[in-house]
Design an enzyme around this catalytic site. Structure first.
Site, mmCIF file in Angstrom:
data_model
loop_
_atom_site.group_PDB
_atom_site.id
_atom_site.type_symbol
_atom_site.label_atom_id
_atom_site.label_comp_id
_atom_site.label_asym_id
_atom_site.label_seq_id
_atom_site.Cartn_x
_atom_site.Cartn_y
_atom_site.Cartn_z
ATOM 1 N N GLU A 191 0.835 -1.209 0.000
ATOM 2 C CA GLU A 191 0.000 0.000 0.000
ATOM 3 C C GLU A 191 0.867 1.256 0.000
ATOM 4 O O GLU A 191 0.739 2.130 0.868
ATOM 5 C CB GLU A 191 -0.980 -0.006 1.180
ATOM 6 C CG GLU A 191 -2.033 -1.082 1.060
ATOM 7 C CD GLU A 191 -3.159 -0.972 2.087
ATOM 8 O OE1 GLU A 191 -3.117 -0.048 2.932
ATOM 9 O OE2 GLU A 191 -4.071 -1.816 2.054
ATOM 10 N N GLU A 314 -5.227 -8.430 -0.675
ATOM 11 C CA GLU A 314 -6.032 -8.078 0.502
ATOM 12 C C GLU A 314 -7.459 -7.863 0.037
ATOM 13 O O GLU A 314 -7.724 -7.042 -0.830
ATOM 14 C CB GLU A 314 -5.518 -6.818 1.212
ATOM 15 C CG GLU A 314 -4.275 -7.023 2.049
ATOM 16 C CD GLU A 314 -3.915 -5.801 2.888
ATOM 17 O OE1 GLU A 314 -4.841 -5.097 3.354
ATOM 18 O OE2 GLU A 314 -2.712 -5.566 3.082
#
Length: 509
Positions: A191, A314
């Protein structure tokens, strides 16, 4: 069993006269569903590892070298193919050298990402690989780009994968592991657009290329390299990385969480939710189809050879945390709704099996959409666990195209989704498997399966009377799979699906 069948009979009462027909084309096999599509995720977050899985070798809870026997035994039944570790956001603050050597000499740090609690580094590289080897799974290691360096990541890979006599593999041997570890995937950061550094796509791409240049391993030990991609509706990360890092990565990651309200501030409750949030949750999770399609379109344009995988590493439901728990631990209850969400996503992933070659649900134990919940020595299996177990035959199966006719819409207000979701594949055992999801919370549906003849078939269903039905430590088997009848007649099979249910049919073999 008698009570279960009576309950199913009650649930199937009042079926609509119309039926949905699923026609499977067994003559046109498609891409293989990579086993890693059913990957898991274990982060240093709350009790996801400590307590939930790791109790230490001196614990009174039965364990093998510190890992709980009950949890490992349950997860092995899922044939877990892959585990991602140590994060997540935690990965970009994790320094691997702090997690090797004698555990009583490892530094204690503050987990600033999750809960501000002490992190004693009891679970490090060797413990993680012991976990995946006990599970029979592969390892997905997430490197530290945010607070680390290319050198740190390169040395970690050398420590894990080298078989020569240089200093780092000799240190690994000193710490108890002679032969190299097998690293299936290695990610450069996580991320990067957010907790991994608040970077822009082109800046991260430059850092990725720099780091990947130095990530060297023996040819036999080379992992697939993962570039940290985008999330939600954003395709700019996939666009940038599939151009500028195309020849230096094996795949691009993507994150998407299903939130009932669509608002991060107040996401919605895991239990006791209103009927409109059953719909909003399923409607939100179906956006995964659009997100994958949009990113795959970018990949098809920039990578027509299809060398790059699209890794949804995810995903899952994210609700408000349970009252009385640490907000940084992300502990939430898991209901029938979560099992339906999981199955809907499985079917979407199967539809894109040529590109979606790995996913990791968040997370494995006690965090977000978990397989297992624990409370000290107690353990239970969640409805999501049962969805994963029912779909085990799809690991490594060959997709089969299908068509749906007569599929009604499940509407709420001015929005709607399909009532029935379906996926078909030929398993490695030769059987044809058809997975079905009835999204409607109150309407049952008769489903005809055509194209497979009227061969011998069996099926199981996962359902319950309440939308938020869930397992508790007092009643751990409140929601679990049960047999359901399959009628064979006139060259087709018929299944009477209860409302809000997941069904997997096994045909022939």
């Amino acid at each position: 069993m008698k009570k279960t069948m009576i309950a199913l009979a009650m649930l199937t009462a009042g079926l609509a006269q119309a039926a949905t027909t699923v026609t499977v084309d067994t003559a046109k096999p498609g891409p293989v569903i990579n086993k890693d599509v059913y990957g898991q995720f274990a982060e240093h977050l709350g009790t996801g590892i400590y307590g939930g899985m790791w109790v230490g070798p001196k614990s009174k809870i039965p364990n093998t070298r510190g890992w709980r026997n009950d949890v490992i035994g349950a997860l092995k039944k899922l044939h877990v193919p892959l585990v991602r570790w140590p994060g997540g956001c935690f990965a970009d603050e994790y320094h691997w050298r702090e997690g090797i050597g004698p555990r009583n000499k490892r530094p204690v740090k503050i987990n600033t990402m999750w809960g501000g609690v002490d992190e004693d580094n009891a679970v490090g590289t060797h413990e993680f690989f012991d976990l995946v080897e006990q599970l029979g799974a592969d390892a997905y290691v997430n490197g530290n780009l945010g607070t680390g360096s290319p050198q740190e990541m390169a040395e970690w890979l050398e420590y894990m994968t080298s078989d020569n006599k240089s200093t780092l593999p000799e240190l690994r041997r000193k710490n108890g592991r002679d032969k190299p570890f097998k690293v299936a995937y290695f990610a450069v950061g996580n991320e990067a657009w957010g907790c991994g550094g608040n970077m822009k796509p082109d800046y991260y791409a430059n850092l990725y290329r720099q780091s990947a240049t130095f990530l060297k391993t023996p040819p036999a030990g080379r992992p697939k390299l993962v570039a940290s991609g985008g999330n939600d509706n954003d395709t700019t990360w996939t666009e940038e990385l599939s151009k500028s890092a195309k020849n230096m990565t094996d795949g691009i990651s993507f994150h998407y969480y299903t939130i009932p309200t669509g608002k991060w501030e107040v996401k919605g409750a895991a239990t006791g939710f209103p009927a409109n949030e059953w719909f909003s949750t399923l409607n939100a999770t179906m956006r995964m189809e659009d997100h994958i399609r949009n990113n795959v379109a970018v990949l098809d344009r920039n990578d027509p050879e299809k060398k790059l995988g699209f890794y949804v590493d995810e995903w899952g439901t994210w609700y408000d945390v349970e009252k009385g728990t640490n907000a940084g631990f992300l502990y939430q209850q898991n209901t029938l709704r979560d099992a339906v969400v999981a199955a809907l996503n499985f079917n979407i992933f199967h539809d894109h099996a040529d590109r979606v070659r790995m996913t990791n649900i968040a997370q494995m134990v006690n965090v977000l959409q978990a397989m297992v919940l624990t409370d000290n020595e107690k353990m239970l299996l969640t409805p999501t666990y049962h969805a994963y177990e029912m779909y085990v035959p799809f690991q490594g199966a060959t997709t089969l195209p299908l068509a749906l006719e007569g599929n009604r819409k499940y509407a709420s207000g001015d929005k709607s989704i399909a009532q029935v979701s379906a996926s078909a594949a030929r398993g490695k055992d030769g059987k044809v498997y058809v997975a079905l999801v009835n999204t409607h919370p109150s309407d049952a549906e008769e489903v005809n399966i055509a194209g497979v003849g009227d061969r011998k078939a069996s099926a199981r269903v996962l359902t319950a009377n309440e939308m938020d039905a869930h397992n508790t430590f007092a009643k751990p088997d409140a929601v679990k799979p049960a047999p359901i009848a399959v009628q064979a007649s006139g060259g087709k099979l018929t299944v009477k699906m209860p409302a809000k249910s997941v069904v997997v049919v096994a045909i022939g073999g």
